[in-house]
Write a protein that holds these residues in place. Sequence first.
Motif, short mmCIF file in Angstrom:
data_model
loop_
_atom_site.label_atom_id
_atom_site.label_comp_id
_atom_site.label_asym_id
_atom_site.label_seq_id
_atom_site.Cartn_x
_atom_site.Cartn_y
_atom_site.Cartn_z
N ARG A 178 5.04 10.21 -5.11
CA ARG A 178 6.04 9.30 -4.24
C ARG A 178 5.04 8.02 -3.68
N ALA A 179 3.70 8.18 -3.89
CA ALA A 179 2.85 6.96 -3.66
C ALA A 179 2.82 6.12 -4.98
N LEU A 180 2.66 6.97 -5.72
CA LEU A 180 2.30 6.29 -7.33
C LEU A 180 3.27 5.24 -7.81
N VAL A 181 4.57 5.98 -7.58
CA VAL A 181 5.93 5.62 -8.31
C VAL A 181 5.96 4.10 -7.74
N LEU A 182 5.58 3.86 -6.64
CA LEU A 182 5.90 2.31 -6.21
C LEU A 182 4.94 1.32 -6.87
N GLU A 183 4.04 2.06 -7.66
CA GLU A 183 2.92 0.96 -8.17
C GLU A 183 2.04 0.11 -7.07
N PRO A 184 1.67 0.76 -6.02
CA PRO A 184 1.03 0.06 -5.08
C PRO A 184 -0.15 -0.75 -5.44
N LYS A 185 -0.49 -1.59 -4.74
CA LYS A 185 -1.86 -2.41 -4.87
C LYS A 185 -2.90 -1.71 -4.80
N ILE A 186 -2.77 -0.80 -3.63
CA ILE A 186 -3.70 0.26 -3.17
C ILE A 186 -3.08 1.60 -2.72
N MET A 187 -3.91 2.38 -3.23
CA MET A 187 -3.43 3.84 -2.67
C MET A 187 -4.32 4.46 -1.65
N LEU A 188 -3.60 4.73 -0.70
CA LEU A 188 -4.63 5.12 0.55
C LEU A 188 -4.34 6.88 0.72
N LEU A 189 -5.32 7.61 0.83
CA LEU A 189 -5.18 9.10 0.93
C LEU A 189 -5.91 9.58 2.26
N ASP A 190 -5.10 10.20 3.26
CA ASP A 190 -6.05 10.61 4.59
C ASP A 190 -5.88 12.18 4.39
N THR A 221 0.92 -1.20 -0.07
CA THR A 221 -0.14 0.01 -0.02
C THR A 221 0.76 1.09 -0.03
N ALA A 222 0.23 2.25 -0.36
CA ALA A 222 0.80 3.51 -0.42
C ALA A 222 0.26 4.65 0.30
N MET A 223 0.69 5.41 0.91
CA MET A 223 -0.05 6.58 1.45
C MET A 223 0.29 7.90 1.33
N VAL A 224 -0.90 8.68 1.22
CA VAL A 224 -0.54 10.18 1.14
C VAL A 224 -1.31 10.66 2.32
N PHE A 225 -0.63 11.61 3.03
CA PHE A 225 -0.85 12.03 4.42
C PHE A 225 -1.80 13.34 4.32
N GLN A 226 -1.87 13.78 5.55
CA GLN A 226 -2.84 14.81 5.50
C GLN A 226 -1.97 16.14 5.36
N LYS A 227 -0.89 16.22 6.31
CA LYS A 227 -0.02 17.04 6.18
C LYS A 227 1.05 16.80 5.18
N TYR A 228 1.85 18.12 4.72
CA TYR A 228 2.88 17.66 3.82
C TYR A 228 3.90 16.59 4.49
N THR A 229 4.17 15.58 3.91
CA THR A 229 5.11 14.95 4.62
C THR A 229 6.25 14.52 4.02
N LEU A 230 6.55 15.55 3.07
CA LEU A 230 7.68 15.19 2.27
C LEU A 230 9.10 15.59 3.17
N TRP A 231 10.16 14.57 2.69
CA TRP A 231 11.20 14.58 3.74
C TRP A 231 11.96 16.09 3.36
N PRO A 232 11.96 16.84 4.39
CA PRO A 232 12.44 18.20 3.93
C PRO A 232 13.94 18.38 3.75
N HIS A 233 14.74 17.41 4.06
CA HIS A 233 16.27 17.23 3.61
C HIS A 233 16.42 16.76 2.18
#
Lengths: 272, 346
Positions: free
Chosen positions: B146-158, B77-89
């Motif tokens: 970032r979530a799509l590139v892994l070709e997940p079976k299920i995409m989750l968005l919060d 699964t791959a998740m997109v979170f509510q807040k921006y959770t990109l790694w800042p560095h």
Amino acid sequence: MSFLRKLGKDPFGIFIFIALFLFIIGPMISVILWAFSVQWRYPSLLPTQWGLKFWSQTFKRADILQALPLSLFLSLIVTLISAVICLPAAYAFARLKFRGSQFFLLSFLATNAFPRFGLYITIAVIFLKLNLVSTVLGVVLIQLVNTLLFMIWIPTAAFKGVDKSLEEAALDVGASRFRVFWQITLPQVIPAISAALMLTFVGTFYETQGAILIGLPGVRTMPVLMLSLINNQLVVQYGAILSLTLWIPSLLMLFFARRALSGKSLAAGFGV
Amino acid sequence: MASLQFNKLDKHFGAVKAVKDLNFKVNDGEFICLLGPSGCGKSTALRMIAGFEEPTSGDILMDGQSIISMPPNKRPTAMVFQKYTLWPHMTVFKNVAFGLQLRKLERKLVETKVMTALELVGLKGYDKRLPAQLSGGQQQRVAIARALVLEPKIMLLDEPFSSLDAHLRVRLREELKSIQRQLGITTIFVTHDQEEALSLADRIAVMNSGWVEQYDSPDVIYARPSSQFVAGFIGSMNLFEAHNEKGMLKLGHFFLKTNDGVNGSEVKIAIRPEDMEIAESSGWPAKVKQVMNLGPFYSVLLEIESLGNLKAMFPKTSQVKEGDVFSVLPNRYLVYHDAGVEEIRL
């Protein structure tokens, strides 16, 4: 310019400015003058004879040649051990929920909240029985006590400041727990941890109470040596030169601190 | 691509039952919205799919296989979170590439995949930027890439768009839907925004205090909310108490017809504002209290004797003004009674 102009309109500001100058800059100038004088007799305002004569004399002294590397070594070793003990503890305080975590976190304040000398005396009694007095190991142990507060509080606040969802997002794309810590969490807290390391190093370098009580007579660090030079010597220059030398770590730290960290990350370290 | 099945899923946090007896199935390629007020358990349900929360009891099946014993970093699964959770560095490129690099893919392949994903979300040429140099909408696009590139079976968005402004939210919503249709990826989207759910989902699970009130297509959920909670939560609804007596429903001074399916004497009548019509003379006398111009139509607040306030929607051609007096009648309404809900048309 605008600073001075503002100051000119504020009599209280001028007063504070002059007071600061007299109490901070004044003694520093005096120390610098003494360090580079060969002869300075009353009542002349400036040294009557300038020179570097006492510099070579100071750094030829056997006690100083011994104390300087010892002090550097001690500060380094204490900082390292402190980091090894405190950083995992800080991570635990920030990320794990366990009974009494707040109490333990506050308990580190105890060593700084009360007069330290009382604590040191009791420790000294124990150390005496363990034959740790007047040994390097004894001094390392006593100085570790001092470092706990900064080394735990600053990194704990920093780890707490790392958004948990950043870690979850990394876990989500397949990173192991260890990799998440190493590649995601740690880079976020590097500034705060560097601040804690520098504070610890400099704090240990200048530490005197523990070093005197546990270290003497066998182990004599730079600040301890300087105290005795100031107290017992008629030659003021030794004290002045050593004092100037001891500024170096502070100045280095300030220099690196300005580059590596902003005030923000320090403030964040204290949870402000 | 995969199907997903919840089997009697429960999650308790101490004494709090966050999710109760979750039972529903998501088909391969479907776009599902979990919709409900805050604290209804929708995020917890999503986090259990991702593996961040462990169910107290019950099971989650992906393509028929239980996944609950899998740690989150092993789940497809791959998740997109509510807040921006990109790694800042890390740069945008590194953020998207991170998961691929963990999988030890060849460098050229990683590069191609990352670039394709960034192009898909409309961020071609942004790969060298740091997250701090992007706007909120762009950051959420990167998170989707970032979530799509892994070709997940299920995409989750919060609630991925909840911190964006209204315009951007609508635009990203449209983009997400077209990407999902293009890739056919099974998607579960958590939101508290009914408009978002209605416009995105193939099916919506409306959740309330830990359990699913209704699981149906947006059309059915809007037209026939199965409970009063759903009726009140989705869209705008006028609710009135009514007596069921002598084959008629009595509300205030007025009567509406009923049918054989309605049981019990005390019922609730629910009327959508757009189902109100201006009647010739035999309707309910109404006085216009307020008129709001919502662009394509008027939203009108009517005062009706013995019923109180009633919201209605009239076309622009009706030319209603504040203070007007005329008769109105519903052309369609729902009756909530002991045994369920009945839809009645006049």
